[in-house]
Design a protein around this motif. Sequence first.
Motif, short mmCIF file in Angstrom:
data_model
loop_
_atom_site.label_atom_id
_atom_site.label_comp_id
_atom_site.label_asym_id
_atom_site.label_seq_id
_atom_site.Cartn_x
_atom_site.Cartn_y
_atom_site.Cartn_z
N SER A 86 4.76 4.90 6.79
CA SER A 86 4.56 3.55 6.36
C SER A 86 4.57 2.81 7.96
N LEU A 111 1.28 3.37 8.91
CA LEU A 111 0.29 2.34 8.58
C LEU A 111 0.54 1.00 8.97
N PHE A 132 0.17 -3.40 -1.40
CA PHE A 132 1.74 -2.96 -1.35
C PHE A 132 2.14 -2.21 -2.68
N ASP A 148 -0.07 0.77 0.72
CA ASP A 148 1.17 1.55 1.05
C ASP A 148 2.05 1.76 -0.44
N VAL A 184 -1.05 5.19 2.08
CA VAL A 184 0.21 5.93 1.98
C VAL A 184 0.53 6.23 0.70
#
Length: 254
Positions: free
Chosen positions: A51, A54, A95, A173, A204
């Motif tokens: 993360s 990212l 997210f 993410d 991710v």
Amino acid sequence: MATATTVLRATDLCKTFSNESVQQHVLKNLNLEIREGDFTVIMGDSGAGKSTLLYSLSGMDRPSLGAIMFGNEDISRYSNDKLALFRRKHCGFVFQQNYLNDTMSVLDNIIVSGLLKSRDRKAIAARAKELLKQVGLDEKCFNKFPNQLSGGEKQRVALVRSVINEPEILFADEPTGALNSQNTEAVLDVLTEMNRKGQSIVMVTHTIAAAERGNRILYLRDGVICDEITLSPYNGQDKERHKELRAFLSDMGW
């Protein structure tokens, strides 16, 4: 064969967090190119720096050392205001949590993001409706509020919001981390279709089901990219491709 265009390039990237007298080196002289049209997946153990990488690439966080080049510009040198403009113009974000505004309708959640780049509300609304239909949400959902939707529906709305301004790169993410298996599949299908249409994605994840959608998988360990693998585009039927990814992850100790 034409070489893919590099959209973003990280050079000698380092990120260190300090806590009193202790320093934690999360990213260590990392070098990486993000190519146009790729679905790049970042994997690794918990605490590997996934993360952090990212957020550094997307301008949400600043590296301690190194450069992040977007074209000829080093965005790591930008002021906070200029970084905000960069993210607004060039990046989309999704997210694990959808971060939708519960007091606004589905359509308004998306329009509000579109208005950050354009003042043409009518055109933004038209594009939002078309994108919502493309991700399987019909007109009866447009005026609903987020708390009237399922988890998978909310995340599809968040995906539409993330691409309403046609970003060069979509950063994700753990976008399916809070979803059940059925909703996970639906959201991954949307991401896969976006990529097929040319959207560059950096995601991710810690699951093979999500990683399998990428064509480029990076494995991060202790802030360093150990290795990567390039796969053919995902079609859901290629058993050899699945075995190849499994073997790569096994070699990485996953």
